[in-house]
Write a protein that holds these residues in place. Structure first.
Motif, PDB file in Angstrom:
ATOM      1  N   THR A  30    -145.462   7.912 -55.784  1.00  0.00           N
ATOM      2  CA  THR A  30    -146.166   8.672 -56.812  1.00  0.00           C
ATOM      3  C   THR A  30    -146.292   7.881 -58.110  1.00  0.00           C
ATOM      4  O   THR A  30    -146.659   8.426 -59.149  1.00  0.00           O
ATOM      5  N   GLY A  31    -145.969   6.582 -58.048  1.00  0.00           N
ATOM      6  CA  GLY A  31    -146.178   5.695 -59.188  1.00  0.00           C
ATOM      7  C   GLY A  31    -145.085   5.706 -60.234  1.00  0.00           C
ATOM      8  O   GLY A  31    -145.235   5.096 -61.291  1.00  0.00           O
ATOM      9  N   GLU A  32    -143.951   6.364 -59.960  1.00  0.00           N
ATOM     10  CA  GLU A  32    -142.875   6.461 -60.950  1.00  0.00           C
ATOM     11  C   GLU A  32    -141.749   5.505 -60.579  1.00  0.00           C
ATOM     12  O   GLU A  32    -140.654   5.916 -60.179  1.00  0.00           O
ATOM     13  N   VAL A  33    -142.026   4.230 -60.728  1.00  0.00           N
ATOM     14  CA  VAL A  33    -141.080   3.194 -60.310  1.00  0.00           C
ATOM     15  C   VAL A  33    -139.813   3.221 -61.151  1.00  0.00           C
ATOM     16  O   VAL A  33    -138.702   3.063 -60.634  1.00  0.00           O
ATOM     17  N   GLU A  34    -139.951   3.432 -62.452  1.00  0.00           N
ATOM     18  CA  GLU A  34    -138.777   3.449 -63.320  1.00  0.00           C
ATOM     19  C   GLU A  34    -137.818   4.571 -62.951  1.00  0.00           C
ATOM     20  O   GLU A  34    -136.595   4.405 -62.997  1.00  0.00           O
ATOM     21  N   LYS A  35    -138.379   5.738 -62.563  1.00  0.00           N
ATOM     22  CA  LYS A  35    -137.507   6.845 -62.162  1.00  0.00           C
ATOM     23  C   LYS A  35    -136.811   6.528 -60.837  1.00  0.00           C
ATOM     24  O   LYS A  35    -135.652   6.879 -60.630  1.00  0.00           O
ATOM     25  N   ALA A  36    -137.524   5.864 -59.936  1.00  0.00           N
ATOM     26  CA  ALA A  36    -136.910   5.440 -58.680  1.00  0.00           C
ATOM     27  C   ALA A  36    -135.747   4.494 -58.957  1.00  0.00           C
ATOM     28  O   ALA A  36    -134.674   4.608 -58.360  1.00  0.00           O
ATOM     29  N   ASP A  37    -135.971   3.585 -59.891  1.00  0.00           N
ATOM     30  CA  ASP A  37    -134.936   2.628 -60.292  1.00  0.00           C
ATOM     31  C   ASP A  37    -133.728   3.363 -60.857  1.00  0.00           C
ATOM     32  O   ASP A  37    -132.575   3.087 -60.514  1.00  0.00           O
ATOM     33  N   SER A  38    -133.981   4.343 -61.711  1.00  0.00           N
ATOM     34  CA  SER A  38    -132.905   5.096 -62.344  1.00  0.00           C
ATOM     35  C   SER A  38    -132.095   5.902 -61.334  1.00  0.00           C
ATOM     36  O   SER A  38    -130.868   5.945 -61.390  1.00  0.00           O
ATOM     37  N   VAL A  39    -132.793   6.534 -60.386  1.00  0.00           N
ATOM     38  CA  VAL A  39    -132.106   7.301 -59.343  1.00  0.00           C
ATOM     39  C   VAL A  39    -131.180   6.391 -58.542  1.00  0.00           C
ATOM     40  O   VAL A  39    -130.014   6.712 -58.295  1.00  0.00           O
ATOM     41  N   LEU A  40    -131.697   5.244 -58.147  1.00  0.00           N
ATOM     42  CA  LEU A  40    -130.906   4.328 -57.337  1.00  0.00           C
ATOM     43  C   LEU A  40    -129.701   3.802 -58.109  1.00  0.00           C
ATOM     44  O   LEU A  40    -128.590   3.713 -57.563  1.00  0.00           O
ATOM     45  N   GLN A  41    -129.903   3.486 -59.365  1.00  0.00           N
ATOM     46  CA  GLN A  41    -128.820   2.954 -60.179  1.00  0.00           C
ATOM     47  C   GLN A  41    -127.705   3.976 -60.340  1.00  0.00           C
ATOM     48  O   GLN A  41    -126.517   3.685 -60.145  1.00  0.00           O
ATOM     49  N   LYS A  42    -128.072   5.215 -60.678  1.00  0.00           N
ATOM     50  CA  LYS A  42    -127.053   6.239 -60.898  1.00  0.00           C
ATOM     51  C   LYS A  42    -126.371   6.644 -59.595  1.00  0.00           C
ATOM     52  O   LYS A  42    -125.171   6.915 -59.573  1.00  0.00           O
ATOM     53  N   ALA A  43    -127.139   6.679 -58.520  1.00  0.00           N
ATOM     54  CA  ALA A  43    -126.553   7.022 -57.226  1.00  0.00           C
ATOM     55  C   ALA A  43    -125.506   5.985 -56.818  1.00  0.00           C
ATOM     56  O   ALA A  43    -124.425   6.328 -56.326  1.00  0.00           O
ATOM     57  N   SER A  44    -125.820   4.713 -57.046  1.00  0.00           N
ATOM     58  CA  SER A  44    -124.893   3.651 -56.662  1.00  0.00           C
ATOM     59  C   SER A  44    -123.660   3.636 -57.557  1.00  0.00           C
ATOM     60  O   SER A  44    -122.564   3.288 -57.114  1.00  0.00           O
ATOM     61  N   GLU A  45    -123.815   4.039 -58.817  1.00  0.00           N
ATOM     62  CA  GLU A  45    -122.689   4.065 -59.745  1.00  0.00           C
ATOM     63  C   GLU A  45    -121.758   5.243 -59.478  1.00  0.00           C
ATOM     64  O   GLU A  45    -120.549   5.146 -59.638  1.00  0.00           O
ATOM     65  N   GLN A  46    -122.335   6.375 -59.081  1.00  0.00           N
ATOM     66  CA  GLN A  46    -121.559   7.599 -58.959  1.00  0.00           C
ATOM     67  C   GLN A  46    -120.995   7.817 -57.563  1.00  0.00           C
ATOM     68  O   GLN A  46    -120.246   8.753 -57.328  1.00  0.00           O
ATOM     69  N   ASN A  47    -121.345   6.975 -56.626  1.00  0.00           N
ATOM     70  CA  ASN A  47    -120.889   7.131 -55.247  1.00  0.00           C
ATOM     71  C   ASN A  47    -120.277   5.838 -54.751  1.00  0.00           C
ATOM     72  O   ASN A  47    -120.517   4.763 -55.289  1.00  0.00           O
ATOM     73  N   ARG A  48    -119.501   5.962 -53.682  1.00  0.00           N
ATOM     74  CA  ARG A  48    -118.868   4.785 -53.112  1.00  0.00           C
ATOM     75  C   ARG A  48    -119.639   4.281 -51.898  1.00  0.00           C
ATOM     76  O   ARG A  48    -119.134   3.497 -51.124  1.00  0.00           O
ATOM     77  N   LEU A  49    -120.842   4.777 -51.732  1.00  0.00           N
ATOM     78  CA  LEU A  49    -121.678   4.318 -50.642  1.00  0.00           C
ATOM     79  C   LEU A  49    -122.704   3.322 -51.162  1.00  0.00           C
ATOM     80  O   LEU A  49    -123.267   3.511 -52.227  1.00  0.00           O
ATOM     81  N   ARG A  50    -122.956   2.302 -50.396  1.00  0.00           N
ATOM     82  CA  ARG A  50    -123.906   1.279 -50.825  1.00  0.00           C
ATOM     83  C   ARG A  50    -125.319   1.691 -50.466  1.00  0.00           C
ATOM     84  O   ARG A  50    -125.601   2.047 -49.322  1.00  0.00           O
TER      85      ARG A  50
END
Length: 627
Positions: free
Chosen positions: A514-534
């Motif tokens: 949907t063209g929202e690359v920055e939000k995709a980046d943010s989701v991935l970053q926070k998910a990786s920081e808040q979880n122990r799964l890669r």
């Protein structure tokens, strides 16, 4: 026959470098392998990615450093099993706060392995969308004797175990206590119950619980460990905690049990991480220890080089010829898939003819691979001919083929055929068939049909996993339906699903589409920081490619760095994407060749041409004249 295979594969190169050279040239003082004992055919698979390791369809495991995992196919396993403390305070992004603090210790990170060799595809770089072998589950790789034939049959059937029911219902943190109570109630821990429990846990990719069970059995002395039990523990540690931890565990295994099956398990784990040097080191270690060269071990190298350097496939075939190692059906399947990936349909067909000449007819899985590559090459008539062969004379009698036929017909754009096959499933479709149909209708952009079948799934099966919801989430991503995607993630959270990398990958794709690359980046970053799964390799790469298209060198480099921090070994695909960013930005790339050499990555012709475009020290014709 091996000559014909080598001729159909890449031309023989003169020599190999480093450890690889030993694989072909060094003298091998080993006993002739008992092929009847070691060739397990289709079951000698390494899963993906990412798809998909030795025992799983294509999973990746959480770990630090650069040695992290199909299986990817195999793809390819679940990650570290501890859950978030739940104290993370920040929402992830715009409607996806449900991802916060969620873990999925028992979820897979791959489609089927799906990519693997298949499809979520080996979950990594060139594998994403390229690899097409749907590999089986794994415990079978440890079943390498005739006496284990019944166990193989058990694995392929629906097997029930009271012990498994107790384990699956227990919380991770309290599993040991639950098991102790189960024994106190008078239940007997038999070898058969243990086997059935492990088979069921592995089928469902519940690797963390399988590891806990293994540790409990040893600590409570309910099981006298055999070489296969140690190998299973080694594999589970690699899946859950990473290969580095598995290597540490190897040192603790009693010397008398450090047999070929132990080392081949470690070999497959390194292959699933696509760590070429480590895998080659283990292979040569096995040779030095006097273990026989088996088709299983050679297949691991074929899988590795299919993903990393197809030129080396011929070298492995040379080794097999020299050691008189007979190709297994899986060997042919790897080579057929490798040719198909490079769009060498003629070469693919040559390997099929060689295979037939040896009396090995293409099985269902091989036909699936061929049909996919024919479709990708635009050879629809040949693809349809293969699909008709798969159907046979009576599709109702050949019901198992339906789950493969549905997505294959969808890939051809044959909506009427998808509907026809779905009708064969009748009023009592199987879960795998429903999943395939949801994906197929999504590919055909018939979202309403996909939703209807998904609703049927949720009605018929009350205990679906997050993986099944992610199938519909991917449909929404493919059709750029952001609002529906958010609603579905909220449903998953409300139902108590522990959301993991597979779902994150779908959410990333949803935002990117949907063209929202920055939000995709943010989701991935926070998910990786808040979880122990890669996060999955494809999640990083999807975002990285979008930044590269924009010529955004800073953010492309950032994603490259984050992939390295996550433990993904740098490969050609990442460097291709990175150089694309510099090219689109019309910016010079200083020291790029040196960076690649440091990671033991060497450019192909296409990348070499790209590098020349951004070489800051490139001399023009005029500068040559002036000099």
């Amino acid at each position: 026959m091996m000559w014909a295979l080598r001729r159909a594969s890449n031309p023989i190169k003169k020599g190999l470098s480093g450890k690889t050279y030993r694989l072909v040239q060094a003298p091998l003082e080993v006993a002739r392998c008992n092929l009847d004992r070691h060739i397990a055919g289709f079951y000698e698979s390494v899963l993906v990615v990412s798809d998909e390791s030795l025992f799983g369809a294509r999973g990746f495991s959480s770990a630090s450093g650069s040695q992290n995992l199909f299986t990817g196919v195999r793809c390819f396993s679940s990650q570290a099993g501890t859950q978030s403390s739940g104290e993370d305070g920040d929402d992830l992004e715009d409607g996806f706060s449900e991802l916060e603090g969620s873990t999925d210790a028992d979820s897979i990170q791959h489609k089927k392995v799906d990519d693997d060799l298949t499809s979520e595809s080996e979950l990594s770089g060139e594998e994403s969308g390229d690899d097409t072998i749907d590999l089986p589950e794994d415990e079978l790789n440890l079943l390498d004797t005739e006496s284990d034939a019944n166990e193989k049959k058990l694995y392929r059937k629906r097997v029930h175990s009271e012990l498994f029911k107790v384990i699956s219902a227990a919380k991770n943190a309290n599993l040991s206590g639950v098991l102790n109570k189960w024994v106190e109630e008078g239940n007997e821990v038999t070898r058969k119950e243990i086997l059935l429990s492990f088979l069921n846990l592995r089928k469902r990719h519940m690797y963390f619980k399988a590891l806990q069970l293994s540790e409990w059995l040893e600590s409570m002395k309910h099981l006298e460990f055999s070489e296969r039990d140690y190998a299973s523990r080694l594999d589970l540690i690699a899946k859950v905690h990473g290969v580095a931890k598995a290597e540490n565990y190897l040192q603790k295994i009693p010397k008398s049990f450090k047999t070929e099956v132990i080392y081949r398990t470690l070999l497959a784990s390194h292959v699933s991480y696509m760590n070429v040097k480590k895998a080659e080191d283990v292979f040569n270690k096995m040779k030095d220890l006097g273990f026989p060269i088996t088709s299983f071990s050679c297949n691991q190298l074929l899988v590795l080089y299919k993903r990393t350097d197809k030129k080396k496939l011929t070298d492995v075939l040379l080794l097999m010829e020299k050691e008189d190692v007979k190709p297994s059906p899986f060997t042919y399947r790897i080579l057929i898939d490798a040719k198909g990936q490079t769009n060498d349909i003629h070469g693919m067909e040559q390997i099929v003819e060689t295979m037939k000449a040896e009396g090995v007819m293409p099985d269902h899985e091989t036909q699936v691979i061929m049909a996919r590559h024919y479709t990708s090459a635009g050879l629809k008539e040949k693809a349809e001919a293969i699909l008709k062969e798969m159907e046979g004379n009576d599709l109702e009698e050949n019901r198992f083929a339906c789950q493969s036929l549905i997505p294959l017909y969808a890939a051809l754009g044959k909506a009427e055929e998808v509907r026809r096959i779905w009708e064969v499933c009748g009023s009592n479709p199987r879960l795998a068939e429903c999943k395939a149909a949801v994906e197929a209708w999504g590919k055909l952009q018939n979202v309403e049909e996909a939703e209807a079948i998904f609703d049927e799934m949720t009605t018929k099966w009350t205990k679906l996993s997050s993986m099944h919801y992610t199938v519909l989430l991917k449909v929404y991503a493919d059709n750029k339906m952001l609002a529906k995607g958010k609603d579905l993630v909220k449903q998953m959270a409300n139902k108590g699903f522990r959301i993991g990398p597979l779902t994150w990958d779908a959410v990333v794709k949803l935002y990117v589409e949907t063209g929202e690359v920055e939000k995709a980046d943010s989701v991935l970053q926070k998910a990786s920081e808040q979880n122990r799964l890669r996060p999955m390799f494809s999640s990083y790469l999807t975002i990285m490619e979008q930044y590269a298209k924009r010529g955004d060198v800073h953010n492309t480099e950032k994603m490259f760095h984050r992939m390295r921090l996550a433990g993904y070994v740098s490969r050609l695909r990442q460097f291709q994407t990175l150089i694309k960013a510099y090219t689109n930005a019309k910016a010079p790339a200083y020291g790029f060749s040196e960076r690649m050499k440091a990671d033991n990555v060497f450019p192909n012709k296409g990348l070499a041409a790209q590098l020349s475009l951004v070489d800051p020290f490139k001399k023009s014709v005029v500068s040559d004249l002036l000099d």
